[in-house]
Design a protein around this motif. Structure first.
Motif, PDB file in Angstrom:
ATOM      1  N   ASN A   1       0.803  -1.226   0.000  1.00 34.83           N
ATOM      2  CA  ASN A   1       0.000   0.000   0.000  1.00 34.83           C
ATOM      3  C   ASN A   1       0.835   1.276   0.000  1.00 34.83           C
ATOM      4  OD1 ASN A   1      -2.686  -1.236   0.218  1.00 34.83           O
ATOM      5  ND2 ASN A   1      -1.896  -1.994   2.174  1.00 34.83           N
ATOM      6  N   ASN A   2       2.156   1.151  -0.051  1.00 35.58           N
ATOM      7  CA  ASN A   2       3.073   2.296   0.061  1.00 35.58           C
ATOM      8  C   ASN A   2       2.650   3.205   1.212  1.00 35.58           C
ATOM      9  OD1 ASN A   2       5.395   3.747  -0.618  1.00 35.58           O
ATOM     10  ND2 ASN A   2       4.222   5.184  -1.844  1.00 35.58           N
ATOM     11  N   ARG A   3       2.540   2.560   2.378  1.00 36.96           N
ATOM     12  CA  ARG A   3       2.073   3.244   3.579  1.00 36.96           C
ATOM     13  C   ARG A   3       2.990   2.869   4.735  1.00 36.96           C
ATOM     14  NH1 ARG A   3      -3.939   1.972   4.589  1.00 36.96           N
ATOM     15  NH2 ARG A   3      -3.109  -0.089   5.001  1.00 36.96           N
ATOM     16  N   ALA A   4       3.212   3.825   5.618  1.00 35.43           N
ATOM     17  CA  ALA A   4       3.990   3.564   6.826  1.00 35.43           C
ATOM     18  C   ALA A   4       3.071   3.676   8.031  1.00 35.43           C
ATOM     19  CB  ALA A   4       5.141   4.553   6.947  1.00 35.43           C
ATOM     20  N   CYS A   5       3.446   2.988   9.096  1.00 33.91           N
ATOM     21  CA  CYS A   5       2.689   3.032  10.336  1.00 33.91           C
ATOM     22  C   CYS A   5       3.665   3.418  11.451  1.00 33.91           C
ATOM     23  CB  CYS A   5       2.056   1.669  10.609  1.00 33.91           C
ATOM     24  SG  CYS A   5       0.966   1.670  12.045  1.00 33.91           S
ATOM     25  N   PHE A   6       3.358   4.497  12.139  1.00 33.12           N
ATOM     26  CA  PHE A   6       4.242   5.059  13.157  1.00 33.12           C
ATOM     27  C   PHE A   6       3.646   4.918  14.541  1.00 33.12           C
ATOM     28  CE2 PHE A   6       5.267   7.132   9.243  1.00 33.12           C
ATOM     29  CZ  PHE A   6       6.640   7.291   9.276  1.00 33.12           C
ATOM     30  N   LYS A   7       4.503   4.727  15.537  1.00 35.86           N
ATOM     31  CA  LYS A   7       4.093   4.703  16.942  1.00 35.86           C
ATOM     32  C   LYS A   7       4.253   6.120  17.488  1.00 35.86           C
ATOM     33  CE  LYS A   7       3.164   3.085  21.049  1.00 35.86           C
ATOM     34  NZ  LYS A   7       1.956   3.656  21.584  1.00 35.86           N
ATOM     35  N   LEU A   8       3.139   6.789  17.692  1.00 34.39           N
ATOM     36  CA  LEU A   8       3.142   8.155  18.202  1.00 34.39           C
ATOM     37  C   LEU A   8       2.438   8.213  19.551  1.00 34.39           C
ATOM     38  CD1 LEU A   8       2.059  10.061  14.954  1.00 34.39           C
ATOM     39  CD2 LEU A   8       4.387   9.824  15.863  1.00 34.39           C
ATOM     40  N   SER A   9       2.684   9.270  20.283  1.00 32.28           N
ATOM     41  CA  SER A   9       1.853   9.537  21.461  1.00 32.28           C
ATOM     42  C   SER A   9       0.475   9.935  20.933  1.00 32.28           C
ATOM     43  CB  SER A   9       2.451  10.669  22.296  1.00 32.28           C
ATOM     44  OG  SER A   9       2.360  11.899  21.591  1.00 32.28           O
ATOM     45  N   LEU A  10      -0.535   9.820  21.761  1.00 35.17           N
ATOM     46  CA  LEU A  10      -1.880  10.200  21.309  1.00 35.17           C
ATOM     47  C   LEU A  10      -1.957  11.687  20.975  1.00 35.17           C
ATOM     48  CD1 LEU A  10      -4.097   8.035  23.676  1.00 35.17           C
ATOM     49  CD2 LEU A  10      -3.556   7.645  21.250  1.00 35.17           C
ATOM     50  N   SER A  11      -1.223  12.513  21.707  1.00 34.14           N
ATOM     51  CA  SER A  11      -1.248  13.947  21.406  1.00 34.14           C
ATOM     52  C   SER A  11      -0.553  14.231  20.072  1.00 34.14           C
ATOM     53  CB  SER A  11      -0.634  14.766  22.539  1.00 34.14           C
ATOM     54  OG  SER A  11       0.696  14.388  22.768  1.00 34.14           O
ATOM     55  N   ASP A  12       0.552  13.539  19.782  1.00 36.18           N
ATOM     56  CA  ASP A  12       1.203  13.708  18.473  1.00 36.18           C
ATOM     57  C   ASP A  12       0.322  13.174  17.351  1.00 36.18           C
ATOM     58  OD1 ASP A  12       3.491  15.023  19.342  1.00 36.18           O
ATOM     59  OD2 ASP A  12       4.699  13.189  19.467  1.00 36.18           O
ATOM     60  N   GLN A  13      -0.363  12.069  17.612  1.00 33.50           N
ATOM     61  CA  GLN A  13      -1.278  11.521  16.618  1.00 33.50           C
ATOM     62  C   GLN A  13      -2.351  12.562  16.267  1.00 33.50           C
ATOM     63  OE1 GLN A  13      -4.342   8.535  17.722  1.00 33.50           O
ATOM     64  NE2 GLN A  13      -3.148   7.167  16.389  1.00 33.50           N
ATOM     65  N   ASP A  14      -2.926  13.175  17.280  1.00 37.36           N
ATOM     66  CA  ASP A  14      -3.938  14.220  17.049  1.00 37.36           C
ATOM     67  C   ASP A  14      -3.349  15.403  16.285  1.00 37.36           C
ATOM     68  OD1 ASP A  14      -5.910  12.771  18.345  1.00 37.36           O
ATOM     69  OD2 ASP A  14      -5.698  13.867  20.238  1.00 37.36           O
ATOM     70  N   LEU A  15      -2.168  15.832  16.695  1.00 35.84           N
ATOM     71  CA  LEU A  15      -1.524  16.980  16.068  1.00 35.84           C
ATOM     72  C   LEU A  15      -1.232  16.724  14.590  1.00 35.84           C
ATOM     73  CD1 LEU A  15      -0.113  19.780  16.333  1.00 35.84           C
ATOM     74  CD2 LEU A  15       1.972  18.503  16.861  1.00 35.84           C
ATOM     75  N   PHE A  16      -0.587  15.608  14.289  1.00 32.76           N
ATOM     76  CA  PHE A  16      -0.226  15.333  12.894  1.00 32.76           C
ATOM     77  C   PHE A  16      -1.446  15.039  12.027  1.00 32.76           C
ATOM     78  CE2 PHE A  16       3.985  14.334  14.848  1.00 32.76           C
ATOM     79  CZ  PHE A  16       4.694  15.337  14.203  1.00 32.76           C
ATOM     80  N   SER A  17      -2.506  14.521  12.615  1.00 32.79           N
ATOM     81  CA  SER A  17      -3.738  14.278  11.848  1.00 32.79           C
ATOM     82  C   SER A  17      -4.371  15.584  11.381  1.00 32.79           C
ATOM     83  CB  SER A  17      -4.743  13.487  12.689  1.00 32.79           C
ATOM     84  OG  SER A  17      -4.254  12.195  12.936  1.00 32.79           O
ATOM     85  N   LEU A  18      -4.085  16.676  12.083  1.00 33.04           N
ATOM     86  CA  LEU A  18      -4.599  17.979  11.666  1.00 33.04           C
ATOM     87  C   LEU A  18      -4.035  18.401  10.313  1.00 33.04           C
ATOM     88  CD1 LEU A  18      -4.444  19.978  15.025  1.00 33.04           C
ATOM     89  CD2 LEU A  18      -6.491  19.089  13.878  1.00 33.04           C
TER      90      LEU A  18
END
Length: 103
Positions: A42-59
């Motif tokens: 799928n040419n996709r990466a999966c990263f382990k983030l903190s929940l706050s970083d996950q929210d931030l980068f999803s913006l």
């Protein structure tokens, strides 16, 4: 578009990072813990983030950076679409993932 060689170069630039197989994927680890996996299909990466970083980068764009849509997403695992993510955004994401796992 971010290719595997570009992702590999970024991931391996962090101290103590190793590249190892993880089932049918490639993983990058520090202290034997995964901070990113690569899904070539799928040419996709999966990263382990903190929940706050996950929210931030999803913006940035929820079609490009988004929580894994199952219980793993609730633990900070976050998909990034490598076809469309900008390199500077990816650099920030990979740095956050590395710090999340390395500390």
């Amino acid at each position: 578009m971010i290719s595997l060689p570009k992702l590999r170069k970024l991931a391996l630039s962090f101290p103590g990072t190793t590249e190892e197989p993880h089932f049918e994927k490639i993983s990058f680890r520090v202290n034997k813990k995964i901070f990113v996996t690569y899904d070539s299909k799928n040419n996709r990466a999966c990263f382990k983030l903190s929940l706050s970083d996950q929210d931030l980068f999803s913006l940035y764009d929820e079609t490009i950076v988004y929580a894994v849509p199952n219980k793993w997403g609730n633990y900070g695992w976050t998909f990034v679409e490598l076809r469309t993510v900008r390199k500077n955004v990816l650099k920030s994401i990979i740095k956050a993932a590395y710090k999340q796992v390395a500390i």
